[in-house]
Design an enzyme around this catalytic site. Structure first.
Site, PDB file in Angstrom:
ATOM      1  CG  ASN A   1     -68.491 -92.858  50.316  1.00 46.65           C
ATOM      2  OD1 ASN A   1     -68.965 -91.726  50.366  1.00 46.65           O
ATOM      3  ND2 ASN A   1     -69.237 -93.941  50.134  1.00 46.65           N
ATOM      4  CD1 TRP A   2     -64.775 -88.247  54.091  1.00 48.79           C
ATOM      5  CD2 TRP A   2     -65.266 -86.116  53.615  1.00 48.79           C
ATOM      6  NE1 TRP A   2     -63.635 -87.509  54.231  1.00 48.79           N
ATOM      7  CE2 TRP A   2     -63.894 -86.205  53.947  1.00 48.79           C
ATOM      8  CE3 TRP A   2     -65.795 -84.865  53.284  1.00 48.79           C
ATOM      9  CZ2 TRP A   2     -63.068 -85.082  53.953  1.00 48.79           C
ATOM     10  CZ3 TRP A   2     -64.978 -83.756  53.280  1.00 48.79           C
ATOM     11  CH2 TRP A   2     -63.627 -83.869  53.615  1.00 48.79           C
ATOM     12  CE  LYS A   3     -70.231 -95.215  53.365  1.00 45.83           C
ATOM     13  NZ  LYS A   3     -70.706 -96.537  53.779  1.00 45.83           N
TER      14      LYS A   3
ATOM     15  CG  HIS B   1     -72.539 -96.272  47.868  1.00 40.02           C
ATOM     16  ND1 HIS B   1     -73.267 -96.836  48.893  1.00 40.02           N
ATOM     17  CD2 HIS B   1     -71.237 -96.356  48.236  1.00 40.02           C
ATOM     18  CE1 HIS B   1     -72.437 -97.235  49.841  1.00 40.02           C
ATOM     19  NE2 HIS B   1     -71.195 -96.951  49.466  1.00 40.02           N
TER      20      HIS B   1
ATOM     21  CD  GLU C   1     -74.041 -96.483  52.438  1.00 37.34           C
ATOM     22  OE1 GLU C   1     -73.762 -95.304  52.166  1.00 37.34           O
ATOM     23  OE2 GLU C   1     -73.275 -97.229  53.083  1.00 37.34           O
TER      24      GLU C   1
ATOM     25  CD  GLU D   1     -68.229 -99.670  48.022  1.00 41.53           C
ATOM     26  OE1 GLU D   1     -67.323 -99.292  48.774  1.00 41.53           O
ATOM     27  OE2 GLU D   1     -69.323 -99.104  47.957  1.00 41.53           O
TER      28      GLU D   1
ATOM     29  N   GLY E   1     -69.606-101.260  55.964  1.00 46.66           N
ATOM     30  CA  GLY E   1     -69.884-100.768  57.310  1.00 46.66           C
ATOM     31  C   GLY E   1     -70.112-101.873  58.331  1.00 46.66           C
TER      32      GLY E   1
ATOM     33  CB  SER F   1     -65.249-103.847  56.448  1.00 48.31           C
ATOM     34  OG  SER F   1     -66.606-103.694  56.835  1.00 48.31           O
TER      35      SER F   1
ATOM     36  N   GLY G   1     -65.100 -96.149  53.508  1.00 46.36           N
ATOM     37  CA  GLY G   1     -66.094 -95.355  54.225  1.00 46.36           C
ATOM     38  C   GLY G   1     -65.635 -95.055  55.641  1.00 46.36           C
TER      39      GLY G   1
END
Ligand code: PGA
Length: 252
Positions: free
Chosen positions: A8-10, A94, A96, A166, A172, A212, A233
């Protein structure tokens, strides 16, 4: 079931950096029996589409979508548009997006169902916050999210959903969920899927762990019961680290 690793390149890589990542990743040796995908920002889809396959990544994915196929929705991208790019999968829900943009379970369900109609696999993200975990509410929260996010979502066919567990506190943070805790939550997720879709379909739905994951801990997750892959990520941003992670996921 083959294991699946999704990067996941965000919001990190536009077309120029995406191109550089893919060129570098071409040098990585990858396990043949592993399915690998990358969820790229929309603006990098064109750059990624033409070259990801040659870098050993057959599955092109998005990070979000809108639920209508066209219309007056300024700024949004439709499932039909993503299909034009040949997407295999798209993340929805997600954490975020839930935290920063107020995305709700109902919105996630509409997005997932719309993706399926377009023939794109939705990867539905669920997971509890730190406060919910501390109150012992993990399973309750995850079950409720699943019930709401899978409303109107089919459990079979080529665009059957995948679920990504997640935990919000693990994303992260460098503090992953222990494989044993992940196993318990994944087991509960599988039970929900069996009840909703029946055993045969539920066994075909991949449940990924995310939060993570790195080259050192990936093997433990992937070898845990009911963990069918990982969503990565931070450790996917460096192509060499991601190559290492893929090799560690399925050692030869
Ligand atoms: P992380 O992110 O690997 O950096 O924890 C995972 C994710 O948000 O999908």
């Amino acid at each position: 079931m083959r294991k699946l690793v999704i990067a996941n390149w965000k919001m990190y890589y536009g077309p120029v950096k995406a191109g550089a990542w893919i060129r570098a990743f071409r040098r990585e040796r990858l396990p043949k029996d592993l399915d690998i995908g990358v969820a790229v920002p929309h603006v990098s889809l064109a750059a990624a589409r033409s070259s990801l396959g040659r870098a050993g990544v057959p599955l092109l994915g998005g990070q979000d979508v809108f639920w209508a196929n066209d219309g007056a929705y300024t700024g949004e991208i439709s499932p039909a548009m993503l299909k034009e790019f040949g997407l295999s999968f798209c993340l929805v829900g997600h954490s975020e997006r839930r935290v920063n943009l107020g995305e709700t379970d109902e919105m996630v369900a509409k997005k997932a169902a719309a993706l399926q109609k377009a023939g794109i696999q939705p990867v539905v993200c669920v997971g509890e916050t730190d406060a919910q975990k501390k109150k012992g509410e993990t399973l309750k929260v995850v079950r409720a999210q699943l019930a709401a996010c899978l409303q109107g979502v089919k459990g079979d066919g080529a665009a059957r959903p995948a679920i990504a567990y997640e935990p919000v506190w693990a994303i992260g943070s460098g503090k992953p969920c222990s494989p044993l805790d992940a196993k318990n939550v994944h087991e509960a997720i599988r039970e929900v899927l069996v009840k909703k879709y029946g055993k045969a379909s539920a066994q075909e739905i991949r449940i990924l762990y995310g939060g993570s994951v790195d080259p050192r801990n990936v093997a433990e997750y992937v070898s845990t019961t009911h963990v069918d892959g990982v969503l990565v990520g931070s450790s996917s941003l460096d192509p060499r680290a991601f190559g290492m992670l893929c090799r560690a996921a399925l050692p030869a």
